[in-house]
Design a protein around this motif. Structure first.
Motif, mmCIF file in Angstrom:
data_model
loop_
_atom_site.group_PDB
_atom_site.id
_atom_site.type_symbol
_atom_site.label_atom_id
_atom_site.label_comp_id
_atom_site.label_asym_id
_atom_site.label_seq_id
_atom_site.Cartn_x
_atom_site.Cartn_y
_atom_site.Cartn_z
ATOM 1 N N SER A 202 -5.555 -8.659 -2.244
ATOM 2 C CA SER A 202 -5.911 -9.038 -0.879
ATOM 3 C C SER A 202 -6.805 -10.277 -0.927
ATOM 4 N N SER A 204 -8.726 -13.130 1.582
ATOM 5 C CA SER A 204 -9.096 -13.531 2.937
ATOM 6 C C SER A 204 -9.528 -14.990 2.946
ATOM 7 N N GLY A 264 0.654 -6.161 1.406
ATOM 8 C CA GLY A 264 -0.058 -4.893 1.446
ATOM 9 C C GLY A 264 0.835 -3.692 1.637
#
Length: 315
Positions: A202, A204, A264
């Motif tokens: 993940s 960001s 995801g």
């Protein structure tokens, strides 16, 4: 890593080379003293030259000056012919006619993108590029002479038919400008490298901005200005490109493909893939992977049959 100097594998007595490149991989920011010609033969190509993002369509040509920092974003299902040459290739010519332009001036001041050229000039340049690449690939007797002749023809087309971009005719970059440009490219290269290392996890925008030492606002503006897309769009496209490569080459469950490409969930992967391509990843895999497998099997069977025929005929 930093911007690197590329040293093309060219003969110093014949400073020229041509190659064909697919668009599946990132090409880090780099520069070289050779002039580079890009001709897109298939799909779309995303690249950047000196902080400016460019999207090329099939059939377009782009010149890149020696010393210009450039990079290529992953552009799957695209293909390009690349020609690189040093101005020493034209060592017989010190200046062109009575124009007073040096060869360096000519390539610096020409309009570098084919969409800004007359259609007839574009057709001539493409024809010469194709002829040059064919000669370099086949390498029949005398190929180097013909390549050089075609390159001189190309020079003539540039001089006579391709417009000049007067806004480019300015003094050399100041040291401050050069430093600023290279710093920007080094930043992009660091971002690309970070994505390559972490795309399966993940990621960001805030995380990458923090890694770069920037505020999210500054990072967002920097990335959009220099790539033509948002970071989130780039990351999704990067992961989609990875997924396409897996779907083309491996026969895995969709859950495994989604995980390997950094999505995801299968649901998220399916949504982004279908939105980008118009078909589901499973259908894409069945259509492309199976067609490729069948083609390879046919080629293999054909080769086996040829070998048997040769043995039977005593060849």
């Amino acid at each position: 890593m930093s911007i690197y100097l590329e040293l093309p594998d060219v003969d110093k007595h014949f400073p020229f080379r041509s190659l064909i490149c697919g668009g599946d991989e990132l090409c880090y920011p780099h520069w070289h003293k050779e002039i580079e010609i890009i001709y897109v033969t298939k799909g779309r190509l995303n690249l950047g030259i000196n902080d400016t993002p460019i999207r090329m369509e099939q059939g377009e040509v782009q010149f890149i000056n020696g010393g210009d920092v450039h990079y290529f974003l992953a552009s799957p299902e695209s293909e390009r012919v690349v020609i690189q040459f040093d101005l020493n290739l034209f060592q017989e010519v010190a200046a062109l006619g009575s124009s007073g332009y040096s060869l360096r001036d000519l390539f610096t001041e020409m309009e570098h993108s084919s969409p800004s050229w007359p259609g007839a000039a574009t057709a001539k340049v493409i024809s010469l590029i194709e002829s040059i690449y064919e000669e370099d690939t086949q390498r029949r007797e005398g190929y180097a002479y013909l390549i050089k002749a075609r390159m001189f023809e190309l020079l003539t087309v540039i001089l006579r038919e391709i417009p000049k971009n007067r806004t480019q005719r300015q003094p050399k970059f100041s040291e401050d400008t050069l430093t600023q440009s290279r710093e920007t490219m080094e930043r992009l290269e660091r971002i690309f490298a970070y994505v390559e290392l972490h795309y399966q996890k993940s990621i960001s925008l805030n995380e990458v901005a923090r890694y770069m030492g920037f505020s999210p606002y500054y990072f967002t503006k920097l990335f959009k200005r220099n790539t033509g897309m948002t970071f989130v769009a780039f990351l999704n496209e990067y992961r989609l490109n990875k997924a396409k490569w897996i779907l083309l080459n491996e026969d895995l469950p969709m859950s495994a493909v989604a995980e390997a490409a950094g999505f995801g969930s299968v649901k998220t992967f399916h949504h982004f893939f279908k939105e980008a391509t118009g078909i589901s990843p499973l259908k894409y895999h069945k259509t492309i992977f199976r067609n490729n497998t069948a083609r390879m099997q046919e080629e293999s069977a054909g080769a086996d049959l040829y070998d048997r025929d040769i043995k039977t005929s005593g060849g």
